[in-house]
Design a protein around this motif. Structure first.
Motif, PDB file in Angstrom:
ATOM      1  N   VAL A   8       8.472  41.635  42.869  1.00 51.12           N
ATOM      2  CA  VAL A   8       9.803  41.499  43.454  1.00 51.12           C
ATOM      3  C   VAL A   8       9.957  40.110  44.060  1.00 51.12           C
ATOM      4  N   PHE A   9      11.042  39.428  43.717  1.00 47.08           N
ATOM      5  CA  PHE A   9      11.427  38.170  44.349  1.00 47.08           C
ATOM      6  C   PHE A   9      12.722  38.401  45.112  1.00 47.08           C
ATOM      7  N   ALA A  10      12.704  38.231  46.427  1.00 44.69           N
ATOM      8  CA  ALA A  10      13.912  38.464  47.224  1.00 44.69           C
ATOM      9  C   ALA A  10      13.730  37.865  48.604  1.00 44.69           C
ATOM     10  N   GLY A  11      14.806  37.859  49.371  1.00 42.66           N
ATOM     11  CA  GLY A  11      14.776  37.337  50.719  1.00 42.66           C
ATOM     12  C   GLY A  11      14.433  38.417  51.736  1.00 42.66           C
ATOM     13  N   LEU A  12      14.001  37.974  52.917  1.00 40.57           N
ATOM     14  CA  LEU A  12      13.676  38.894  54.003  1.00 40.57           C
ATOM     15  C   LEU A  12      14.907  39.096  54.881  1.00 40.57           C
ATOM     16  N   ASP A  13      15.367  40.332  54.975  1.00 40.14           N
ATOM     17  CA  ASP A  13      16.466  40.724  55.860  1.00 40.14           C
ATOM     18  C   ASP A  13      15.839  41.337  57.106  1.00 40.14           C
ATOM     19  N   PRO A  14      15.905  40.671  58.268  1.00 39.87           N
ATOM     20  CA  PRO A  14      15.256  41.221  59.457  1.00 39.87           C
ATOM     21  C   PRO A  14      15.880  42.516  59.942  1.00 39.87           C
ATOM     22  N   GLY A  15      17.093  42.836  59.475  1.00 43.34           N
ATOM     23  CA  GLY A  15      17.714  44.111  59.824  1.00 43.34           C
ATOM     24  C   GLY A  15      17.234  45.272  58.969  1.00 43.34           C
ATOM     25  N   GLY A  16      16.427  44.981  57.932  1.00 40.78           N
ATOM     26  CA  GLY A  16      15.864  46.035  57.105  1.00 40.78           C
ATOM     27  C   GLY A  16      16.845  46.719  56.183  1.00 40.78           C
ATOM     28  N   GLY A  17      18.025  46.141  55.989  1.00 47.27           N
ATOM     29  CA  GLY A  17      19.029  46.811  55.183  1.00 47.27           C
ATOM     30  C   GLY A  17      19.080  46.373  53.742  1.00 47.27           C
ATOM     31  N   ALA A  18      18.683  45.137  53.481  1.00 50.32           N
ATOM     32  CA  ALA A  18      18.796  44.588  52.129  1.00 50.32           C
ATOM     33  C   ALA A  18      17.528  43.795  51.825  1.00 50.32           C
ATOM     34  N   ALA A  40      13.081  33.660  50.699  1.00 50.53           N
ATOM     35  CA  ALA A  40      13.888  33.080  51.772  1.00 50.53           C
ATOM     36  C   ALA A  40      13.745  33.924  53.033  1.00 50.53           C
ATOM     37  N   LEU A  41      13.867  33.272  54.169  1.00 49.36           N
ATOM     38  CA  LEU A  41      14.015  33.953  55.446  1.00 49.36           C
ATOM     39  C   LEU A  41      15.481  33.865  55.840  1.00 49.36           C
ATOM     40  N   THR A  42      16.028  34.949  56.315  1.00 47.92           N
ATOM     41  CA  THR A  42      17.443  34.961  56.658  1.00 47.92           C
ATOM     42  C   THR A  42      17.649  35.348  58.113  1.00 47.92           C
ATOM     43  N   VAL A  43      18.775  34.914  58.654  1.00 49.89           N
ATOM     44  CA  VAL A  43      19.258  35.367  59.956  1.00 49.89           C
ATOM     45  C   VAL A  43      20.473  36.226  59.663  1.00 49.89           C
ATOM     46  N   GLN A  44      20.323  37.531  59.801  1.00 51.76           N
ATOM     47  CA  GLN A  44      21.421  38.426  59.477  1.00 51.76           C
ATOM     48  C   GLN A  44      21.272  39.744  60.210  1.00 51.76           C
ATOM     49  N   ASP A  45      22.382  40.465  60.276  1.00 47.15           N
ATOM     50  CA  ASP A  45      22.385  41.827  60.798  1.00 47.15           C
ATOM     51  C   ASP A  45      22.905  42.735  59.695  1.00 47.15           C
ATOM     52  N   ASP A  51      22.375  32.642  58.559  1.00 49.11           N
ATOM     53  CA  ASP A  51      21.632  31.466  58.105  1.00 49.11           C
ATOM     54  C   ASP A  51      20.620  31.902  57.051  1.00 49.11           C
ATOM     55  N   VAL A  52      20.271  30.970  56.171  1.00 44.48           N
ATOM     56  CA  VAL A  52      19.263  31.205  55.130  1.00 44.48           C
ATOM     57  C   VAL A  52      18.335  30.005  55.085  1.00 44.48           C
ATOM     58  N   ALA A  53      17.035  30.260  55.158  1.00 41.86           N
ATOM     59  CA  ALA A  53      16.032  29.199  55.058  1.00 41.86           C
ATOM     60  C   ALA A  53      15.125  29.514  53.876  1.00 41.86           C
ATOM     61  N   PRO A  54      15.278  28.810  52.755  1.00 39.69           N
ATOM     62  CA  PRO A  54      14.442  29.115  51.593  1.00 39.69           C
ATOM     63  C   PRO A  54      12.974  28.818  51.854  1.00 39.69           C
ATOM     64  N   VAL A  55      12.113  29.650  51.316  1.00 39.53           N
ATOM     65  CA  VAL A  55      10.678  29.380  51.324  1.00 39.53           C
ATOM     66  C   VAL A  55      10.413  28.247  50.334  1.00 39.53           C
ATOM     67  N   ASP A  56       9.454  27.401  50.647  1.00 39.60           N
ATOM     68  CA  ASP A  56       9.113  26.301  49.742  1.00 39.60           C
ATOM     69  C   ASP A  56       8.736  26.841  48.364  1.00 39.60           C
ATOM     70  N   ASP A 118      29.249  35.440  52.755  1.00 40.25           N
ATOM     71  CA  ASP A 118      28.314  34.508  53.378  1.00 40.25           C
ATOM     72  C   ASP A 118      27.322  33.983  52.337  1.00 40.25           C
ATOM     73  N   ALA A 119      26.994  32.692  52.449  1.00 40.74           N
ATOM     74  CA  ALA A 119      26.085  32.062  51.494  1.00 40.74           C
ATOM     75  C   ALA A 119      24.687  32.644  51.606  1.00 40.74           C
ATOM     76  N   LEU A 120      24.027  32.818  50.452  1.00 41.58           N
ATOM     77  CA  LEU A 120      22.660  33.347  50.406  1.00 41.58           C
ATOM     78  C   LEU A 120      21.704  32.392  49.707  1.00 41.58           C
ATOM     79  N   CYS A 121      22.150  31.161  49.486  1.00 34.82           N
ATOM     80  CA  CYS A 121      21.339  30.162  48.799  1.00 34.82           C
ATOM     81  C   CYS A 121      21.519  28.831  49.505  1.00 34.82           C
TER      82      CYS A 121
END
Length: 252
Positions: A8-18, A40-45, A51-56, A118-121
């Motif tokens: 799986v390739f995906a971003g981390l949602d700290p709210g656990g929803g996506a 990516a690490l994201t700031v979301q609810d 905000d989105v911070a891509p992993v290197d 909201d942008a995800l990239c």
């Protein structure tokens, strides 16, 4: 016997929803095991992405290469790549996996933005998705995403499921195209409210079913039934979008 694995390739949602949290649960509910690579690490609810911070890209590749060296990959599920560089790195790895296993199912959830726009990239989301579309076995855009990607003529995947959750009416109609030709429609009662991570849930469940060895028709039917059940039993963690209850037994 080993449990089938889904890379799986995906971003981390700290709210656990996506994102990764949704993928891990949805794949486990099918009886497969997720190998989650953070793009990516994201700031979301549960409602907005702030905000989105891509992993290197090199670190994304190292995560995946460690897993593919140790585990047999039964399917791949791709959510947000986080950046064009990440999409390019993922595409290169997928080509190598396909060289060893030409029939490897690759499931692409071509997320261009959140439900609120909201942008995800970090850069050009459309270009990043385009790098991966050519390798996907199936893409699962919603109707607005399908239009942004150029419609049926612009999405060159062997299989395409266009989901109708953004439409109106009493039913959600999902349309499956095989080699550009409409193969089947499914109709599901439209549920009240909004849901966080419904697309992740569907795409991850489909990847899990394909990793188990199911054919595309059977896997699509089972994944949609599971996703609809998860939405029907959704729960709230805060006002706004609800969270699908993903830890359900899969449809048989």
């Amino acid at each position: 016997m080993n449990v089938p694995c889904v890379l799986v390739f995906a971003g981390l949602d700290p709210g656990g929803g996506a994102g990764l949290a949704a993928d891990v649960l949805a794949i486990a509910a099918q009886g497969a095991h997720a190998l989650p690579v953070a793009t990516a690490l994201t700031v979301q609810d549960n409602n907005r992405v702030h905000d989105v911070a891509p992993v290197d890209a090199a670190l994304v590749l190292r995560q995946a290469e460690a897993l593919t060296a140790a585990c047999a990959i039964g399917a791949v599920k791709i959510g947000i790549p986080g950046s064009r560089a990440n999409a390019h790195a993922i595409a290169g790895l997928l080509r190598r996996l396909r060289a060893a296993d030409p029939d490897l199912p690759i499931v692409l959830d071509p997320v261009l933005a959140s439900g609120h726009g909201d942008a995800l990239c970090a850069d050009d989301a459309l270009a990043g998705v385009a790098d991966l579309l050519a390798l996907a076995t199936i893409a699962l855009p919603n109707e607005p995403e399908a239009c942004d990607l150029g419609g049926l003529d612009g999405i060159a995947c062997p299989h395409l499921l266009v989901t109708g959750g953004h439409g109106e009416g009493s039913f959600v109609v999902n349309r499956w195209y095989r080699d550009g030709v409409l193969a089947r429609r499914w109709r599901w009662p439209r549920l009240a409210g909004q849901f966080h991570g419904s697309g992740c849930t569907l795409a991850a469940a489909l990847a899990g079913r394909l990793a188990l060895g199911e054919g595309m028709l059977q896997a699509l039917g089972a994944a949609q039934a599971y996703c609809h059940a998860a939405l029907t039993q959704s729960f709230a963690i805060a006002p706004g979008q609800r969270i699908p209850r993903r830890f359900l037994q899969p449809a048989r």
